[in-house]
Write an enzyme that holds these catalytic residues in place. Structure first.
Site, PDB file in Angstrom:
ATOM      1  N   ASP A 163     -57.084 -27.396  16.048  1.00 38.15           N
ATOM      2  CA  ASP A 163     -57.530 -28.500  17.220  1.00 38.15           C
ATOM      3  C   ASP A 163     -58.753 -29.266  16.553  1.00 38.15           C
ATOM      4  OD1 ASP A 163     -59.029 -25.948  17.318  1.00 38.15           O
ATOM      5  OD2 ASP A 163     -59.937 -26.548  19.304  1.00 38.15           O
ATOM      6  N   GLU A 188     -60.546 -23.756  18.568  1.00 39.20           N
ATOM      7  CA  GLU A 188     -61.787 -23.443  18.003  1.00 39.20           C
ATOM      8  C   GLU A 188     -63.043 -24.126  18.751  1.00 39.20           C
ATOM      9  OE1 GLU A 188     -65.114 -23.567  14.948  1.00 39.20           O
ATOM     10  OE2 GLU A 188     -64.044 -25.316  15.871  1.00 39.20           O
ATOM     11  N   GLU A 189     -62.678 -25.397  18.884  1.00 38.00           N
ATOM     12  CA  GLU A 189     -63.715 -26.418  19.324  1.00 38.00           C
ATOM     13  C   GLU A 189     -64.233 -25.937  20.495  1.00 38.00           C
ATOM     14  OE1 GLU A 189     -65.243 -28.284  17.296  1.00 38.00           O
ATOM     15  OE2 GLU A 189     -63.979 -28.816  15.679  1.00 38.00           O
TER      16      GLU A 189
HETATM   17 ZN   LIG Z   1     -64.415 -26.958  12.889  1.00 39.06          ZN
END
Ligand SMILES: [Zn+2]
Length: 373
Positions: A75, A135-136
């Site tokens: 992502d 992840e973000e």
């Molecule tokens: Zn990253």
């Protein structure tokens, strides 16, 4: 395919965290299967109903004990609608621009290119490419993998823009919502109420003192070398002439590895006990929503010394969150590493320097041969 072409394909697939990552996962699955990897999907439906998939591509048919995992998140952060070329990789002055070009599609492109040039059936130990979701927005995909434990890993290189410097320690990230309660009354008669905002102000003064005390516990590899805290949002009250019944604020803190994530909570609870000595009705709730542990990989780990040697750079630390703690939970010695500079990530016009991207391919190939060859 060159690493630039692969990066161009990856950037063209819109994979901002709020969308499903199905499109990029299908692309990665196809690329890995063509290279002879066995792929495994770990899907999850997120709170908005979108499918978010972690993809594990392994040289073995069942990924159980992986020797080396190359980890990249699929992502990206959102992009400004005015950045019309956000999904079109463009090159200028030796730099490749596009959303995710730096964070972290460059690392993924480098990993795919590195494995593409290796005869994987000649490897003697299991190699895996691990592609994560979300992840973000809090390393959610990697945390799900760490909870499900579908495999263990001995070593993990976690892709993030570090300008090709190995990072072997990171601060933790914790977040809490604090609500201080009072008693509503007409503001002309303060004796009938109790102001939640005045109470919150007393608590905030004490929290600022805690920030000062935290400076005594140092880890000199970090900048700044201690646990930091921040009150980023505050609101309370309902009208100018009402004694406020509630005041809410956020408290985030970033812990050094030698400190437990709940140390700050413990200090706050002690402060509240103290405030209750003079204000027995002091009522507050603390909802500790998030506690991402810090990480520190032993400096004598073979992975750390190898990455320092091959990159020609001594290892460093970061103050931002990464997926390394999740890989450590899966048993790995983890190093965060990748092309591009975190300071240009999350910005319009993020880019990766071409020379770092190409150098990353060589370094990952050397790492694969060293640990799995
Ligand atoms: Zn990253």
């Amino acid at each position: 395919m060159t690493v630039e072409q692969t990066l161009s394909d990856l950037v063209a697939i819109d994979s901002v965290s709020l969308r499903s990552n199905e499109a990029i996962v299908s692309y990665l699955e196809d690329r890995c299967e063509r290279l002879g990897f066995k792929t495994h999907r770990f899907p999850h439906i997120d709170k908005d109903g979108a499918i978010k998939t972690n993809l594990v591509a392994c040289t073995e048919s069942e990924p159980r004990q992986i020797e080396l995992a190359l980890v990249g998140h699929t992502d990206t952060v959102p992009y400004d609608p005015d950045w019309t070329d956000a999904l079109k990789l463009s090159e200028r002055d030796g730099k490749l621009f596009g959303r995710g070009a730096c964070d972290t599609k460059a690392f993924i492109a480098a990993a795919l290119t590195a494995v593409g040039e290796i005869e994987i059936d000649k490897l003697t130990k299991p190699l895996a490419l691990v592609f994560t979701a979300d992840e973000e927005i809090g390393c959610l995909g990697a945390k799900r993998l760490a909870d499900a434990k579908p495999f263990t890993a001995r070593y993990a290189i976690v892709g993030e823009p570090t300008s090709l410097r190995p990072v072997c320690a990171g601060k933790g990230y914790c977040l809490a919502q604090i609500t201080v309660r009072g008693r509503e009354a007409h503001s002309a008669y303060p004796q009938l109420g109790a102001s939640a905002i005045f109470r919150a102000a007393r608590l905030l003064g004490r929290i600022e003192s805690i920030a000062g005390q935290l400076k005594n516990d140092r880890h000199d590899d970090f900048d700044p070398p201690y646990t930091t805290l921040n009150v980023g949002l505050i609101n309370g009250g309902s009208a100018k002439n009402i004694i406020p019944a509630e005041c809410h604020f956020t408290l985030e803190w970033r812990t050094i590895p030698s400190q437990k994530s709940d140390h700050v909570l413990y200090m706050i609870n002690r402060v509240v006990e103290d405030l209750r000595q003079t204000d027995p009705d002091f009522v507050f709730d603390i909802a500790a929503d998030r506690a991402d542990e810090s990480f520190e990989t032993r400096s004598d780990s073979e992975l750390v010394s190898f990455m320092e040697g091959v990159s020609g750079k001594s290892s460093s630390t970061v103050a931002f969150g990464t997926e390394a703690p999740s890989m450590i939970a899966l048993g790995a010695d983890a190093v965060v590493f990748g092309p591009g500079d975190i300071r240009v990530a999350h910005r319009t016009g993020e880019f990766v320097p071409v020379d770092e991207l190409e150098r990353c391919v060589e370094i990952l190939q050397t790492a694969i041969q060293k640990f799995c060859g």
